[in-house]
Design a protein around this motif. Structure first.
Motif, PDB file in Angstrom:
ATOM      1  N   ALA A 198      39.872 -13.198 -26.574  1.00  0.00           N
ATOM      2  CA  ALA A 198      41.019 -13.970 -26.093  1.00  0.00           C
ATOM      3  C   ALA A 198      41.267 -13.712 -24.606  1.00  0.00           C
ATOM      4  N   LEU A 199      41.252 -12.442 -24.194  1.00  0.00           N
ATOM      5  CA  LEU A 199      41.466 -12.124 -22.777  1.00  0.00           C
ATOM      6  C   LEU A 199      40.356 -12.701 -21.910  1.00  0.00           C
ATOM      7  N   SER A 200      39.131 -12.666 -22.395  1.00  0.00           N
ATOM      8  CA  SER A 200      38.012 -13.180 -21.596  1.00  0.00           C
ATOM      9  C   SER A 200      38.114 -14.690 -21.392  1.00  0.00           C
ATOM     10  N   ARG A 201      38.818 -15.358 -22.286  1.00  0.00           N
ATOM     11  CA  ARG A 201      38.993 -16.817 -22.194  1.00  0.00           C
ATOM     12  C   ARG A 201      40.304 -17.206 -21.524  1.00  0.00           C
ATOM     13  N   GLY A 202      40.979 -16.227 -20.928  1.00  0.00           N
ATOM     14  CA  GLY A 202      42.207 -16.515 -20.199  1.00  0.00           C
ATOM     15  C   GLY A 202      43.471 -16.382 -21.026  1.00  0.00           C
ATOM     16  N   GLY A 203      43.334 -15.989 -22.280  1.00  0.00           N
ATOM     17  CA  GLY A 203      44.506 -15.801 -23.129  1.00  0.00           C
ATOM     18  C   GLY A 203      45.232 -14.519 -22.790  1.00  0.00           C
ATOM     19  N   GLY A 204      46.301 -14.293 -23.486  1.00  0.00           N
ATOM     20  CA  GLY A 204      47.089 -13.092 -23.279  1.00  0.00           C
ATOM     21  C   GLY A 204      48.465 -13.276 -23.873  1.00  0.00           C
ATOM     22  N   ASN A 205      49.402 -12.499 -23.365  1.00  0.00           N
ATOM     23  CA  ASN A 205      50.781 -12.538 -23.842  1.00  0.00           C
ATOM     24  C   ASN A 205      50.836 -12.429 -25.367  1.00  0.00           C
ATOM     25  N   PHE A 206      50.079 -11.460 -25.888  1.00  0.00           N
ATOM     26  CA  PHE A 206      50.007 -11.263 -27.329  1.00  0.00           C
ATOM     27  C   PHE A 206      51.367 -10.877 -27.895  1.00  0.00           C
ATOM     28  N   TYR A 207      51.660 -11.343 -29.065  1.00  0.00           N
ATOM     29  CA  TYR A 207      52.884 -11.012 -29.794  1.00  0.00           C
ATOM     30  C   TYR A 207      54.129 -11.261 -28.952  1.00  0.00           C
ATOM     31  N   ASP A 208      54.092 -12.364 -28.195  1.00  0.00           N
ATOM     32  CA  ASP A 208      55.267 -12.850 -27.469  1.00  0.00           C
ATOM     33  C   ASP A 208      55.882 -11.809 -26.533  1.00  0.00           C
ATOM     34  N   GLY A 209      55.075 -11.320 -25.612  1.00  0.00           N
ATOM     35  CA  GLY A 209      55.598 -10.438 -24.572  1.00  0.00           C
ATOM     36  C   GLY A 209      55.548  -8.958 -24.875  1.00  0.00           C
ATOM     37  N   TRP A 210      54.646  -8.549 -25.729  1.00  0.00           N
ATOM     38  CA  TRP A 210      54.518  -7.152 -26.139  1.00  0.00           C
ATOM     39  C   TRP A 210      54.144  -6.241 -24.973  1.00  0.00           C
ATOM     40  N   MET A 211      53.243  -6.690 -24.096  1.00  0.00           N
ATOM     41  CA  MET A 211      52.792  -5.870 -22.973  1.00  0.00           C
ATOM     42  C   MET A 211      53.506  -6.293 -21.684  1.00  0.00           C
ATOM     43  N   LYS A 212      53.748  -5.331 -20.791  1.00  0.00           N
ATOM     44  CA  LYS A 212      54.357  -5.654 -19.499  1.00  0.00           C
ATOM     45  C   LYS A 212      53.471  -6.598 -18.709  1.00  0.00           C
ATOM     46  N   ASP A 213      52.162  -6.349 -18.728  1.00  0.00           N
ATOM     47  CA  ASP A 213      51.196  -7.249 -18.090  1.00  0.00           C
ATOM     48  C   ASP A 213      50.604  -8.114 -19.198  1.00  0.00           C
ATOM     49  N   PRO A 214      50.850  -9.413 -19.186  1.00  0.00           N
ATOM     50  CA  PRO A 214      50.393 -10.271 -20.281  1.00  0.00           C
ATOM     51  C   PRO A 214      48.875 -10.411 -20.392  1.00  0.00           C
ATOM     52  N   HIS A 215      48.148  -9.905 -19.404  1.00  0.00           N
ATOM     53  CA  HIS A 215      46.691 -10.000 -19.433  1.00  0.00           C
ATOM     54  C   HIS A 215      46.055  -8.666 -19.840  1.00  0.00           C
ATOM     55  N   THR A 216      46.818  -7.878 -20.612  1.00  0.00           N
ATOM     56  CA  THR A 216      46.342  -6.593 -21.129  1.00  0.00           C
ATOM     57  C   THR A 216      46.716  -6.471 -22.601  1.00  0.00           C
ATOM     58  N   ALA A 217      46.129  -5.471 -23.245  1.00  0.00           N
ATOM     59  CA  ALA A 217      46.509  -5.126 -24.623  1.00  0.00           C
ATOM     60  C   ALA A 217      46.213  -3.647 -24.844  1.00  0.00           C
ATOM     61  N   MET A 218      47.061  -2.977 -25.594  1.00  0.00           N
ATOM     62  CA  MET A 218      46.851  -1.587 -25.985  1.00  0.00           C
ATOM     63  C   MET A 218      46.617  -1.594 -27.484  1.00  0.00           C
ATOM     64  N   LEU A 219      45.424  -1.191 -27.887  1.00  0.00           N
ATOM     65  CA  LEU A 219      45.021  -1.270 -29.286  1.00  0.00           C
ATOM     66  C   LEU A 219      44.322   0.016 -29.705  1.00  0.00           C
ATOM     67  N   SER A 220      44.237   0.230 -30.997  1.00  0.00           N
ATOM     68  CA  SER A 220      43.543   1.400 -31.532  1.00  0.00           C
ATOM     69  C   SER A 220      42.421   0.968 -32.454  1.00  0.00           C
ATOM     70  N   CYS A 221      41.435   1.833 -32.584  1.00  0.00           N
ATOM     71  CA  CYS A 221      40.371   1.593 -33.545  1.00  0.00           C
ATOM     72  C   CYS A 221      40.927   1.812 -34.949  1.00  0.00           C
ATOM     73  N   ASN A 222      40.125   1.520 -35.936  1.00  0.00           N
ATOM     74  CA  ASN A 222      40.612   1.591 -37.308  1.00  0.00           C
ATOM     75  C   ASN A 222      40.289   2.903 -38.021  1.00  0.00           C
ATOM     76  N   ASP A 223      39.984   3.959 -37.289  1.00  0.00           N
ATOM     77  CA  ASP A 223      39.714   5.264 -37.885  1.00  0.00           C
ATOM     78  C   ASP A 223      41.043   5.980 -38.135  1.00  0.00           C
ATOM     79  N   GLY A 224      41.428   6.112 -39.378  1.00  0.00           N
ATOM     80  CA  GLY A 224      42.697   6.737 -39.717  1.00  0.00           C
ATOM     81  C   GLY A 224      42.714   8.246 -39.555  1.00  0.00           C
ATOM     82  N   PHE A 225      41.541   8.862 -39.408  1.00  0.00           N
ATOM     83  CA  PHE A 225      41.452  10.313 -39.234  1.00  0.00           C
ATOM     84  C   PHE A 225      41.452  10.720 -37.769  1.00  0.00           C
TER      85      PHE A 225
END
Length: 101
Positions: free
Chosen positions: A62-89
Motif C-alpha cells: 500500500a505504501l509503495s503505491r502511494g497509500g497511507g493514513n492507515f486506520y484513519d490517522g493512526w500514525m503522525k506521518d500518514p506515509h508510515t506504519a508501525m507494525l509487528s511480526c506475528n511471533d508471539g514469543f
C-alpha cells in the motif's frame, strides 16, 4: 512505485511463554534493532524474514503505491506504519516508511 524502508525498532522476548509453550528450536529470530532494508517496488527484500514479511507485506505494498493514513490517522506521518511480526514469543516491531522517489 515508491520504495519502502523497513527498520527494526524494537524486539521483545517472553521467556515465560517460551518455557511453557514453545518446542525448542535451533534458529530463533536474529534481527537487530536498527537493522533496515529497502522494499523495492513493494517486493520482499532479500534476506528479510519470511514470517515477518507475511505480516508487513500488505502495508508495504500500500505504501509503495502511494497509500497511507492507515486506520484513519493512526500514525503522525500518514506515509508510515508501525507494525509487528506475528511471533508471539519474540515479536519484532518494524517502522515502515514510504521513501520519496
Amino acid at each position: 512505485m515508491k520504495n519502502v524502508r523497513i527498520t527494526v525498532m524494537r524486539k521483545a522476548l517472553y521467556p515465560d511463554l517460551i518455557a511453557k509453550y514453545e518446542n525448542p528450536i535451533e534458529h530463533a529470530c536474529d534481527l537487530q534493532e536498527g537493522q533496515s532494508w529497502i522494499a523495492d517496488a513493494g517486493k520482499q527484500p532479500e534476506g528479510f524474514c519470511d514470517s515477518a514479511w507475511e505480516s508487513l507485506s500488505p502495508f508495504v505494498l500500500a505504501l509503495s503505491r502511494g497509500g497511507g493514513n492507515f486506520y484513519d490517522g493512526w500514525m503522525k506521518d500518514p506515509h508510515t506504519a508501525m507494525l509487528s511480526c506475528n511471533d508471539g514469543f519474540r515479536p519484532v516491531s518494524f517502522l515502515l516508511e514510504a521513501l520519496e522517489e
